[in-house]
Enzyme design. Structure first.
Site, PDB file in Angstrom:
ATOM      1  CD  GLU A  76      -2.747   1.257   2.455  1.00  0.00           C
ATOM      2  OE1 GLU A  76      -2.619   0.514   3.430  1.00  0.00           O
ATOM      3  OE2 GLU A  76      -3.733   2.002   2.274  1.00  0.00           O
ATOM      4  CB  CYS A 110      -7.222   3.017   4.027  1.00  0.00           C
ATOM      5  SG  CYS A 110      -7.873   2.287   5.537  1.00  0.00           S
ATOM      6  CG  ASN A 125      -9.138  -2.347   2.954  1.00  0.00           C
ATOM      7  OD1 ASN A 125      -8.413  -3.305   3.189  1.00  0.00           O
ATOM      8  ND2 ASN A 125      -9.038  -1.200   3.614  1.00  0.00           N
ATOM      9  CD  GLU A 126      -9.303  -2.250   7.682  1.00  0.00           C
ATOM     10  OE1 GLU A 126      -8.548  -3.162   8.023  1.00  0.00           O
ATOM     11  OE2 GLU A 126      -9.233  -1.103   8.143  1.00  0.00           O
TER      12      GLU A 126
HETATM   13  O1  AHR Z   1      -2.093  -1.389   6.911  1.00  0.00           O
HETATM   14  C1  AHR Z   1      -2.481  -0.099   7.251  1.00  0.00           C
HETATM   15  C2  AHR Z   1      -3.986   0.086   7.222  1.00  0.00           C
HETATM   16  O2  AHR Z   1      -4.591  -0.737   8.162  1.00  0.00           O
HETATM   17  C3  AHR Z   1      -4.660  -0.283   5.938  1.00  0.00           C
HETATM   18  O3  AHR Z   1      -4.636   0.731   5.023  1.00  0.00           O
HETATM   19  C4  AHR Z   1      -6.061  -0.559   6.368  1.00  0.00           C
HETATM   20  O4  AHR Z   1      -6.684  -1.491   5.536  1.00  0.00           O
HETATM   21  C5  AHR Z   1      -5.916  -1.030   7.785  1.00  0.00           C
HETATM   22  O5  AHR Z   1      -6.759  -0.377   8.634  1.00  0.00           O
END
Ligand code: AHR
Length: 816
Positions: A219, A410, A547-548
């Site tokens: 990321e 995120c 994503n979560e």
């Molecule tokens: O890994 C850092 C963050 O943690 C990611 O962007 C998110 O998916 C999670 O909350």
């Protein structure tokens, strides 16, 4: 038989004791529900038998928190009212999401422990609570721990309180295990002598496990991409930085300008007739010297070549130089600009000396417009233009990841609908890519975009795992969504992509599969991939959706539309769903239920937890239902209280992964997160790899991942570890896993010893009847060590031999 009778008798006695103690309790008591006056901290409870003296429940922890809006200023709960359903079947809580705001939240629970997804409506009159028959709760003011609290009180059966008191005990117990740290081992294991154990390995009923278990999570956080893995050395090459990236950023950010008469001067930024509409800003330069110090300075290596390119129009001579921090010119070349239209100019600069903190200088004589000023080392990973920093990409490749997840995290679902990562804006010619605000507080050029991610996967032999938003942005979004000024719909994911735009969004996702896998001549997006220099398909097999995310109606509606379309168009693509940011709770429960209903093959679990949690939950996946979706443990890490990247954290991950590997039939993929962090630009700790412009620092966790990644197996070999101790705290700190790689035939025996003493393990491995020389890789040291490397050696292994595991160690034996 005897045992059964004794068991029944003891159970009856326990029930009797419980009834006896209940006999002294009132039938009904008062339950008081409140929130802190600043709205933070969720719903709290207290109870009273006489309505006068009040006792906090759950040690004043919250029983449910508001999920509404961004972190920090929101997630608040005002005026909560907790009411029991008239038939006693459950509970309902309603609250205001902001002080004085009319938006109302609703959540329900059967037992006050597990809660439903939250529903937000525009005001009390539209709350789902109105359609339910609820017992009354009355406004009240009580004295609790010396403080006056305002809230609502209702009558409840004492059994409700008894249940919550048991729940409090369970939480306390769990927390005491989770908070265990190795710094207290001298007390915990004060009299512990070296430990003996036996590992019995038998090939009978070996089971197939995922060959893709260990991958990486990439990321653009902590300057991982721009200023990190992406080898571009010029910061703000496209003059597209803006206050929306960061409040004091602007199109000239990162650049300085001087003229013959002025030490510093403003850059003239223009937007008319730009190089590309997606890249509207450029510089108008007349007899000016521009300078760019890159991302915290540019690092040069003596004798290395650097590719300079820029787009320009006008009539000018540009002298491009690499200049060290003292102003010494280390390389210089001239470019002649002579064109009324935008044109790309390029040259190579060879650094005469090594330097850190250098800069690129452009001495413009004449008048021209300038854009896309770029400087790359010629020596990128695999020598690719627009490539990756070689040292960083190499350490990633050395992990031997079976897959790469990108572009987040995120970053994938974005901060508000407008910030969702649109993959199409990240491919094609660089000047046509759409720069994007990075929700981690900076700017994404997206020079490292989907094409480059796919290319990197191919270069390192990893399967690509792109993750796309499920039509909803991050539930913690701080930016209002477009099209809305209403409190309920303007924050967080509650807005979602408007339904009338979903067709287009779904098509984008289908187009991505075509970009990756489509025919280079007959498909539109396959042709685009070919134009970008890659006619062969990228062999995409997985697509992550979401994503979560918070699992709400808004999410479910959009996810289902996307998943159905992908399944229909590409039945062979494995969809990876999402089940929230924790290993339990509302999103986890509903996420699993929903993914199962939808027939999603894999779900993405995330949890950042303490080392104690990992040590005490080695059996987490042992009882997962094999008929349900597989697991992608997509983000996890051991978090020390100070977030250190030390051996203690790494060993707790190592021992946990023995359990993950044992359950490699249900856990299909896993990736530690986050992967990369630039020193002094780090927003999130711990990370697997730290770097600056000059160097790369590998953490103990890096080596754990590497041990699992480079010596993986596709068969799990049944093994039984017996630790010679009666102490559960000793037993849970010695772990083992045995796998076989059927292509090489190698057997890998992994042994983790998280004790402060040596553990000797007798290996009972009938298959190895004759002595063999095994490769031994051992990571050990003090729990607080951050700079350690595994030691490699050889050792003779034979059925019945004993191996010694140093205190605080993780050892792999690779037996070819
Ligand atoms: O890994 C850092 C963050 O943690 C990611 O962007 C998110 O998916 C999670 O909350």
């Amino acid at each position: 038989m005897k045992i059964t009778r004794r068991l029944i008798a003891s159970q009856l006695m326990a029930i009797g004791a419980a009834l006896a103690s209940w006999a002294n309790q009132p039938d009904s008591v008062s339950l008081f529900a409140y929130s802190n006056s600043d709205g933070h901290g969720g719903l709290k409870l207290a109870w009273s038998a006489n309505g006068k003296s009040w006792h906090p429940l759950l040690d004043s922890r919250s029983i449910v928190n508001s999920d509404f809006g961004p972190w920090g200023s929101m997630k608040t709960m005002f005026s909560p009212v907790l009411r029991q359903q008239a038939d006693g079947s459950g509970w309902v809580c309603t609250w205001q999401v902001a002080d004085g705001d009319s938006a109302t939240a609703f959540a329900s629970s059967a037992d006050l422990k597990k809660w439903s997804p939250q529903i937000y409506t525009s005001g009390p009159s539209t709350s789902p609570a109105n359609s339910l028959s609820l017992r009354k709760a009355f406004p009240a003011e009580i004295l609790l721990g010396g403080k006056t609290r305002k809230g609502y009180v209702s009558k409840v059966a004492y059994s409700t309180i008894a249940d919550l008191l048991d729940h409090t005990d369970a939480i306390r117990h769990r927390e005491s295990l989770n908070s265990q740290l190795m710094k207290d081992d001298h007390l915990r294991f004060a009299s512990l002598k070296p430990v003996e154990a036996t590992l019995s390995v038998s090939d009978d009923s070996a089971k197939a496990i995922s060959p893709n278990l260990i991958g990486i999570f990439f990321e653009d956080i902590n300057y991982s991409a721009d200023g990190g893995l992406y080898a571009e050395l010029v910061q703000n090459r496209d003059f597209e930085y803006s206050p929306s990236d960061r409040h004091n950023w602007h199109p000239a950010y990162g650049w300085t300008a001087t003229t013959a008469t002025r030490d510093t001067t403003d850059l003239t930024i223009a937007t008319s007739d730009p190089l590309h509409p997606n890249n509207p800003h450029y510089v108008q330069a007349t007899d000016i010297m521009l300078s760019n110090g890159g991302y915290d300075g540019i690092t040069l290596k003596a004798g290395d070549s650097y590719r300079l390119s820029l787009s320009a129009r006008g009539k000018a001579t540009i002298t491009a130089s690499l200049v060290d921090a003292d102003g010494k010119v280390l390389a210089s070349r001239s470019l002649k600009v002579s064109s009324g239209a935008w044109k790309k100019y390029a040259c190579t600069l060879k650094a005469a000396e090594s330097a850190s903190g250098a800069s690129l200088r452009l001495d413009v004589k004449g008048t021209c417009d300038l854009d896309m000023v770029s400087l790359f080392p010629a020596d990128t990973f695999r020598g690719r233009e627009n490539g990756l920093r070689k040292d960083l990409a190499t350490v990633l490749a050395d992990l031997k990841p079976k897959f790469v997840r990108f572009p987040g995290g995120c970053v994938a679902h974005g901060d508000g609908v407008d910030n969702i990562y649109d993959w199409k804006g990240s491919v094609g010619p660089l000047e046509s890519r759409r720069p994007l605000r990075n929700l981690w507080g900076y700017h994404q050029t997206r020079g490292l975009g989907y094409h480059e991610y796919f290319q990197f996967c191919e270069d390192i032999g990893a399967t690509p795992l792109p993750v796309l938003a499920a039509g909803v942005p991050c539930q913690n979004s701080g930016r209002p969504a477009h099209h809305s000024h209403d409190a309920v719909t303007s924050y967080g994911q509650q807005c979602g992509i408007p339904m009338e735009e979903m067709d287009e969004y779904v098509q984008d996702i289908l187009d991505l599969v075509e970009y990756a896998n489509g025919d280079a001549r007959t498909s539109k997006w396959g042709r685009e991939r070919a134009k970008a220099g890659h006619p062969a398909p990228f062999n995409l097999k997985y697509i992550g959706i979401g994503n979560e995310d918070m699992i709400t109606e808004v999410f479910e509606e959009r996810f289902a539309i996307i998943a159905d379309a992908v399944k229909k168009a590409y039945p062979d693509i494995r969809i990876v769903g999402t089940v929230g940011p924790f290993y339990e709770g509302t999103d986890y429960d509903r996420g699993w239920e929903f993914a199962t209903e939808q027939g999603i093959p894999v779900v993405d679990e995330h949890y950042y937890v303490s080392p104690g949690w990992l040590i005490h939950n080695n059996d987490y996946y042992d009882n997962y239902d094999r008929s349900k979706p597989h697991v992608y443990l997509g983000e996890y890490a051991s978090h020390m209280p100070d977030r250190a990247s030390n051996l203690e954290a790494a060993l707790s991950n190592a021992i946990y992964l023995t359990g993950v590997e044992r359950n490699g039939d249900v856990v299909e993929l896993s990736s530690y997160a986050p992967l990369l962090a630039k020193k002094n630009r780090t927003q999130w700790r711990p990370d697997l790899i730290y770097f600056d412009n000059d160097s790369v620092t590998l953490t103990p966790d890096y080596y754990v991942q590497q041990m699992y990644g480079s010596h993986g197996g596709d068969m799990w070999i049944p093994n039984d570890l017996k630790v010679d101790s009666k102490d559960a705290e000793v037993k849970c700190r010695v772990g083992a896993s045995v796998v076989r790689d059927s292509s090489s035939g190698a057997t890998i025996v992994r042994l983790a010893n998280l004790l402060p003493v040596e553990t000797t393990v007798k290996l009972s491995i009938p298959r190895i009847a004759e002595a063999v020389t095994a490769r031994k890789i051992c990571l050990s040291g003090n729990p607080a060590d951050t700079a350690i490397v595994p030691v490699e050696s050889t050792e003779t292994i034979v059925d019945g031999c004993s191996v010694a595991l140093p205190p605080y160690s993780f050892t792999n034996y690779v037996i070819d």
